[in-house]
Design a protein around this motif. Structure first.
Motif, short mmCIF file in Angstrom:
data_model
loop_
_atom_site.label_atom_id
_atom_site.label_comp_id
_atom_site.label_asym_id
_atom_site.label_seq_id
_atom_site.Cartn_x
_atom_site.Cartn_y
_atom_site.Cartn_z
N CYS A 232 49.95 41.84 40.57
CA CYS A 232 49.65 40.14 40.29
C CYS A 232 50.10 39.62 41.67
N ASP A 233 49.20 38.51 41.83
CA ASP A 233 49.85 37.59 42.89
C ASP A 233 49.66 36.15 42.33
N LEU A 234 50.31 35.06 43.08
CA LEU A 234 50.53 33.87 42.51
C LEU A 234 49.55 32.95 43.60
N GLY A 235 48.69 33.43 44.28
CA GLY A 235 47.82 32.64 45.20
C GLY A 235 46.86 31.71 44.74
N ILE A 236 45.77 31.46 45.42
CA ILE A 236 44.82 30.67 44.98
C ILE A 236 43.70 31.09 44.47
N GLY A 237 43.62 32.63 44.01
CA GLY A 237 42.51 33.41 43.49
C GLY A 237 41.40 33.64 44.36
#
Length: 346
Positions: A232-237
Motif C-alpha cells: 500500500c501507498d498513500l499517494g495520489i493513485g
C-alpha cells in the motif's frame, strides 16, 4: 447507651477520617476519569476492516475520514473504539495501519488511544501488526490463533529489496523459487512505482499536505494453505498520476466514459511503462499479474482511488467503487506448496 471511652472515641474518629479519605480519593479519581473521557473524542471503528465489500468499504473509509479530520484538522485527541469490530481483513487492515502511521506523523503530538475490542482474535491482530503500539495500548496479549501468528509487516521510504525478507523470508521452501522471484520482482516494482509516481502531487484527502515522504507499507498473511501479500501507498493513485505523466493515455481513457479509475489501472498495466520512460522498467507488476494468471487459483487485486482491477483464475475484471481510498493497494494471493516451477515460467 454505653459511654465511649476516650480510646474508643479516638478509634471511631480515625475510622471516620479513613472513610472520608477513601470517599474523597474515589471522587477525585472519578472526576479525573470523567475529565479524561471528555478530553478525548470517541470514534467507533467499523465492524469489518476491508475495502473489497461496497458497504464495508464505505464504512471503513468514512471512519478514516473522520479520523483524519479529528487528528490533523481539529487537533483533538481521539480514542478509537474497537468494541464492535469483528473482522480484520488484510486489505482494509493495511490501509488503516498506513493511515494511522501517517496521522502519527502529521498530528503534531495529538494523542491517539483506543478502547480495546471484545473480540479476542481482533485484539491479537491489532497486537501482531503493531496497531496497538501506535495507539499506546500496552496490555500483554498472547497470540494464539494460527492465522494471526503468521501476519508479517514491513514499511519504508525507499526501494529496499531486503524488506522482502521481512515479510516473505519466512516462506522459503513453501513457495517455488520461480514464484518467489516473481513476487520479489512485483514487490520491488511496487516500491519503485511508489518512489517515482505515487507522491508527485498532493493527496486529495482534504488535508492539503505537501512534500510527503514516499512511504509504503506491506503485510503478508498465511491462512488455510494460502499466502496473501498486500502492498500500500498513500499517494495520489494511478488515476491521479496518469493525467500528469501520461496525458495522451489519460485522454484515451476519458473516451471510455464511466469507471475511469478502474480503466486507468487496466490501461496502465497494458501500457507497462514508467515515469523514466525506460523500456526495462515498469514491467515487474505486469509480469507479476501474468505469472499469477498461470498459478491455479492465484489472484491479484489492484485498488487505486475508486477503481479496482482483478485477475482471478486467469480472468480479468474491473470495478468502480463510489468511495476513494486516496492511494494504491495491491493484493496478491497464491497457494503455498504444490506449485511447479514450470507453471511460473514465461
Amino acid at each position: 447507651m454505653k459511654k465511649l471511652t476516650p480510646y474508643a472515641r479516638e478509634r471511631q474518629l480515625r475510622l471516620a477520617r479513613k472513610r472520608m479519605c477513601r470517599i474523597r480519593k474515589k471522587n477525585i479519581e472519578r472526576r479525573k476519569s470523567i475529565k479524561l473521557r471528555e478530553s478525548f473524542a470517541i470514534l467507533k471503528a467499523p465492524d469489518t476492516f476491508t475495502i473489497s465489500s461496497v458497504e464495508k468499504r464505505h464504512n471503513l473509509l468514512r471512519f478514516l475520514e473522520r479520523l483524519r479530520e479529528t487528528v490533523v484538522l481539529r487537533k483533538h485527541a481521539i480514542r478509537i473504539d474497537f468494541t464492535a469490530t469483528q473482522k480484520m481483513i488484510t486489505d482494509g487492515t493495511l490501509l488503516f495501519y498506513a493511515e494511522l502511521c501517517r496521522l502519527k506523523r502529521l498530528g503534531g503530538g495529538v494523542k491517539i488511544r483506543c478502547i480495546p475490542p471484545r473480540n479476542l482474535k481482533v485484539a491479537q491482530v491489532l497486537k501482531q501488526v503493531g496497531i496497538f503500539d501506535l495507539v499506546g495500548y500496552r496490555r500483554r496479549i498472547e497470540t494464539t490463533y494460527a492465522d494471526v501468528i503468521h501476519w508479517r509487516s514491513a514499511n519504508g521510504h525507499e526501494v529496499i529489496g531486503e524488506k522482502f525478507d521481512e515479510v516473505l523470508g519466512h516462506y522459503d521452501g513453501q513457495i517455488t523459487e520461480a514464484l518467489s522471484q516473481k513476487l520479489y520482482l512485483g514487490f520491488t516494482e511496487a516500491m519503485t512505482n511508489c518512489h517515482h509516481h505515487a507522491y508527485i502531487g498532493v493527496r486529495p484527502d482534504g488535508l492539503n499536505v505537501e512534500h510527503e515522504p514516499k512511504e509504503w507499507w506491506m503485510f503478508s498473511q498465511e491462512k488455510d494453505g494460502w499466502l496473501t501479500v498486500v502492498f500500500c501507498d498513500l499517494g495520489i493513485g494511478i488515476p491521479g498520476t496518469l493525467p500528469i505523466k501520461k496525458p495522451s493515455l489519460w485522454q484515451r481513457i476519458l473516451t471510455f466514459g464511466g469507471q475511469l479509475d478502474a480503466h486507468a489501472i487496466q490501461e496502465a498495466l497494458i501500457e507497462s511503462r514508467t515515469r523514466t520512460g525506460l523500456h526495462h522498467r515498469g514491467k515487474g507488476l505486469k509480469q507479476l499479474v501474468d505469472v499469477i494468471a498461470k498459478v491455479g487459483g492465484g489472484q491479484v487485486n489492484i485498488f487505486s482511488n475508486k477503481g479496482c482491477f482483478t485477475l482471478k483464475s486467469g480472468s480479468e475484471s474491473i470495478f468502480q467503487y463510489k468511495d476513494d481510498i486516496y492511494g494504491t493497494l495491491i493484493n496478491w494471493r497464491v497457494p503455498l506448496g504444490g506449485l511447479s516451477d514450470d507453471s511460473t515460467r514465461g
